[in-house]
Design a protein around this motif. Structure first.
Motif, mmCIF file in Angstrom:
data_model
loop_
_atom_site.group_PDB
_atom_site.id
_atom_site.type_symbol
_atom_site.label_atom_id
_atom_site.label_comp_id
_atom_site.label_asym_id
_atom_site.label_seq_id
_atom_site.Cartn_x
_atom_site.Cartn_y
_atom_site.Cartn_z
ATOM 1 N N VAL A 110 0.846 -1.198 0.000
ATOM 2 C CA VAL A 110 0.000 0.000 0.000
ATOM 3 C C VAL A 110 0.887 1.255 0.000
ATOM 4 C CG1 VAL A 110 -1.634 1.341 1.378
ATOM 5 C CG2 VAL A 110 -1.967 -1.132 1.089
ATOM 6 N N ALA A 111 1.918 1.254 0.839
ATOM 7 C CA ALA A 111 2.813 2.407 0.932
ATOM 8 C C ALA A 111 3.508 2.665 -0.405
ATOM 9 C CB ALA A 111 3.847 2.181 2.039
ATOM 10 N N VAL A 112 3.933 1.571 -1.069
ATOM 11 C CA VAL A 112 4.622 1.725 -2.355
ATOM 12 C C VAL A 112 3.680 2.332 -3.392
ATOM 13 C CG1 VAL A 112 5.615 0.448 -4.294
ATOM 14 C CG2 VAL A 112 6.324 -0.100 -1.957
ATOM 15 N N VAL A 113 2.453 1.782 -3.447
ATOM 16 C CA VAL A 113 1.473 2.281 -4.418
ATOM 17 C C VAL A 113 1.215 3.769 -4.177
ATOM 18 C CG1 VAL A 113 -0.945 2.134 -5.123
ATOM 19 C CG2 VAL A 113 0.405 0.035 -4.805
ATOM 20 N N ARG A 114 1.052 4.127 -2.887
ATOM 21 C CA ARG A 114 0.801 5.544 -2.548
ATOM 22 C C ARG A 114 1.970 6.413 -2.974
ATOM 23 N NH1 ARG A 114 -1.902 5.569 3.318
ATOM 24 N NH2 ARG A 114 -4.015 5.050 2.650
ATOM 25 N N ALA A 115 3.169 5.909 -2.707
ATOM 26 C CA ALA A 115 4.363 6.694 -3.034
ATOM 27 C C ALA A 115 4.445 6.905 -4.544
ATOM 28 C CB ALA A 115 5.608 5.999 -2.512
ATOM 29 N N LEU A 116 4.138 5.829 -5.300
ATOM 30 C CA LEU A 116 4.206 5.936 -6.761
ATOM 31 C C LEU A 116 3.184 6.947 -7.266
ATOM 32 C CD1 LEU A 116 4.731 2.198 -7.785
ATOM 33 C CD2 LEU A 116 6.384 4.066 -7.912
ATOM 34 N N ARG A 117 1.958 6.845 -6.712
ATOM 35 C CA ARG A 117 0.900 7.796 -7.114
ATOM 36 C C ARG A 117 1.320 9.231 -6.798
ATOM 37 N NH1 ARG A 117 -4.504 4.975 -5.121
ATOM 38 N NH2 ARG A 117 -4.810 3.557 -6.875
ATOM 39 N N GLY A 118 1.885 9.388 -5.601
ATOM 40 C CA GLY A 118 2.264 10.719 -5.143
ATOM 41 C C GLY A 118 3.347 11.328 -6.018
ATOM 42 N N SER A 119 4.219 10.472 -6.564
ATOM 43 C CA SER A 119 5.354 10.999 -7.319
ATOM 44 C C SER A 119 4.940 11.366 -8.734
ATOM 45 C CB SER A 119 6.494 9.968 -7.343
ATOM 46 O OG SER A 119 6.102 8.856 -8.111
ATOM 47 N N ARG A 120 3.695 10.969 -9.118
ATOM 48 C CA ARG A 120 3.293 11.236 -10.485
ATOM 49 C C ARG A 120 2.941 12.686 -10.703
ATOM 50 N NH1 ARG A 120 -1.006 7.031 -12.151
ATOM 51 N NH2 ARG A 120 0.456 5.356 -11.869
#
Ligand SMILES: [Zn+2]
Ligand SMILES: [Zn+2]
Lengths: 192, 382
Positions: free
Chosen positions: A182-192
């Motif tokens: 979940v944290a990875v997915v959030r981080a990826l979304r956030g970096s977009r």
């Protein structure tokens, strides 16, 4: 004054039950009283017929390089071929076997560490198959219901004081991995 | 074929696997009809035994039918009903030639300190075990025996490990007539050890555990006195009082690596795998045996160090004896005892579980549910 307890003098205070009483109470009492009737007496007994009709056995073919303890002079003639080394866990295991003897703690601690890596590698790999690991069916936890889990733990059992840890040890890594994903997915979304 | 497969600590499943092949001229392939889960399988199941690989099949107690034999096999033909000792051994190395079958040097590349054991991790040779429909049995002319016509197949399975190991444990105690024998652990091995102690002339047999239903079995099956250590502040002091402060002449550790009763020891060993085993029972054995007495260890321990009270063993002048049991060496005498009715192995069988439900079987055995003592595994093709 009461009598001194047994070890403070040379004889036992309470004599053991008589032979006849023991024989009457316990089927077979004393049939192996003579050590000669005990099969592993003496411990080493050369000359027992084992069925081996060779001086040294034929050698099983080594289909792929087989890891072995460096305390062996050679690869023994027969060995198991289950689950050959593979992946990161295989690399750790290969190193543990090649580098450290059985006398070294590092040998065993690396092997135990590789076991944890192996479990993780295999769980992750299973997610890409038609049959991913299923923590519910694979832990057999369903038998808590069919096997009277609640009732079975009544009474004076000493394991109850730590069995609460088991779910955390079994499921904990899955929960952590889920949170991590979940944290990875959030981080990826956030970096977009 | 269907086979139990290890997936990581506390996780197993049944999978489709290839039927094992002949890999050596003296191999046989056995179709398993009845197998069992052994208490020592739980050490693998809990992830305590180094080099337990995902994908391996456990199981070192099984009986079945010969399916195929290698080119040099002389003693067995397909169709023979056989029982197979848990030891994989060659029959001809330095150790086998002296009767030390469990210490064979020709079957385990992974370690020199231990022989070969079916389905018991790569540390014991990397062999797949018998919790499957088929299993490869090396040295078919050495290990397996035809099951005698008069013998029950369940008794035959119990003769592959649990009974001979318990009997061997009593032997290692060097019991003399009238000895007081204490057995720690009322699992199948401990119960058989207690029963066997009488055959060797014990004057008193005491079994210690914390599971009341197993202590009940120790009284009815093994004619033993019993103590639940959970009821005593200090079981060692209680045992001293019971023996007029002398201590027992012989103590048998039939618990091994997952001994409970000391939170720190148990948790460091079994939960965090920082010891080769939790030596609670072994340390109790050392403390509760008399000076000059014998401690016999048949509970299984792993190769990593354990915190054992060695100084007490030295100062008390103890004899410590232990080994994995050389099973086939025990068979002729044990067959006689079964025929004479002195030993009735299958009285300890509590559960008969189909191979497909083996995950539930492991959980029940591990968590000690449903008054479980000995679970057998019934193959689908049986
Ligand atoms: Zn076993
Ligand atoms: Zn050998």
């Amino acid at each position: 004054m009461t009598e001194p307890a047994t070890p403070y003098r040379a004889r036992k205070n309470t004599p053991p039950e008589s032979r006849d009483a023991l024989r009457a109470r316990i089927p077979g009492w004393g049939v192996d009283l003579d050590p000669k009737d005990r099969p592993s007496f003496p411990r080493e007994q050369p000359g027992i017929e084992t069925g081996a009709h060779w001086d040294f056995p034929d050698r099983q073919p080594e289909a792929q390089p087989r890891e072995r303890s460096i305390e062996h002079a050679m690869l023994p003639p027969v060995f198991g071929t289950s689950a050959p080394l593979k992946g990161a866990s295989g690399a750790i295991r290969r190193y543990a076997y090649r580098r450290y003897s059985e006398g070294r703690a590092a040998h065993w601690l690396l092997l135990i560490g590789a076991d944890r890596v192996d479990a993780w590698e295999s769980h992750l790999k299973s997610l890409a198959t038609l049959r991913p690991d299923n923590p519910v069916t694979e832990t057999g936890i369903g038998s808590e219901f069919s096997g009277n889990g609640f009732k079975s733990r009544a009474g004076k059992r000493v394991d109850v004081n730590h069995s609460w840890m088991d779910p955390a040890i079994v499921a904990g890594p899955w929960v952590l991995a889920g949170l991590g994903a979940v944290a990875v997915v959030r981080a990826l979304r956030g970096s977009r | 074929m269907r086979a139990m497969v290890y997936r990581g600590p506390y996780k197993i499943r049944v999978e489709e696997k290839d039927i094992p092949k002949i890999e050596h001229p003296n191999d046989a392939i056995i179709r398993v009809t009845t197998g069992a889960i052994c208490g020592s399988d739980l050490h693998l199941y809990h992830g305590m035994m180094p080099d337990t690989r995902v994908g391996t099949t456990f199981g070192h107690e099984f009986a079945g039918v010969v399916h195929q034999v290698g080119s040099s096999v002389q003693n067995l033909i397909p169709g023979d009903r056989v029982m197979v000792p848990f030891n994989v051994y060659c029959g001809s190395c330095w150790f086998c030639a002296r009767g030390l079958y469990s210490n064979c040097h020709n079957v385990n590349p992974n370690a020199t300190a231990v022989g070969g054991i079916y389905g018991y991790s790569h540390t014991c040779g990397g062999y797949d075990g018998g919790q499957a429909e088929f299993v490869r049995v090396p040295f078919a002319d050495v290990g397996p025996s035809r099951i005698p016509d008069w013998m029950d197949e369940e008794d035959a399975v119990l003769l592959t490990d649990a009974l001979p190991t318990g009997y061997f444990g009593a032997q290692l105690g060097d019991i003399v007539e009238g000895d007081t024998v204490v057995v720690f652990g009322a699992g199948p091995v401990g119960l058989f050890a207690a029963k066997s102690a009488w055959l060797m002339g014990a004057g008193r047999v005491i079994v210690v555990d914390h599971l009341d239903y197993r202590l009940e079995k120790a009284r009815s099956f093994a004619h033993a006195e019993t103590f639940n250590f959970a009821e005593y502040d200090d079981i060692v002091v209680h045992l001293k009082k019971q023996t007029d402060y002398l201590g027992a002449d012989v103590v048998i550790d039939a618990v091994g690596a997952e001994a409970d009763g000391n939170f720190l020891q148990h948790v460091t060993a079994t939960k965090f795998k920082l010891q080769g085993g939790s030596p609670v029972a072994l340390n109790w054995a050392i403390d509760s045996v008399r000076k000059g007495g014998t401690v016999s260890v048949v509970g299984a321990y792993g190769p990593i160090f354990s915190a054992v009270k060695f100084g007490d063993a030295l100062n008390k002048g103890l004899t410590l004896r232990m080994n994995q049991c050389p099973v086939k060496r025990q068979w002729p005498r044990l067959f006689e005892h079964i025929r004479n009715g002195y030993l009735k192995p299958n009285e300890l069988v509590t559960h008969r579980i189909p191979l497909e439900h083996i995950a539930e079987g492991y959980h029940m055995f591990s968590a000690k549910l449903d008054n479980i003592i000995k679970p057998l595994i019934i193959s689908a093709t049986a």
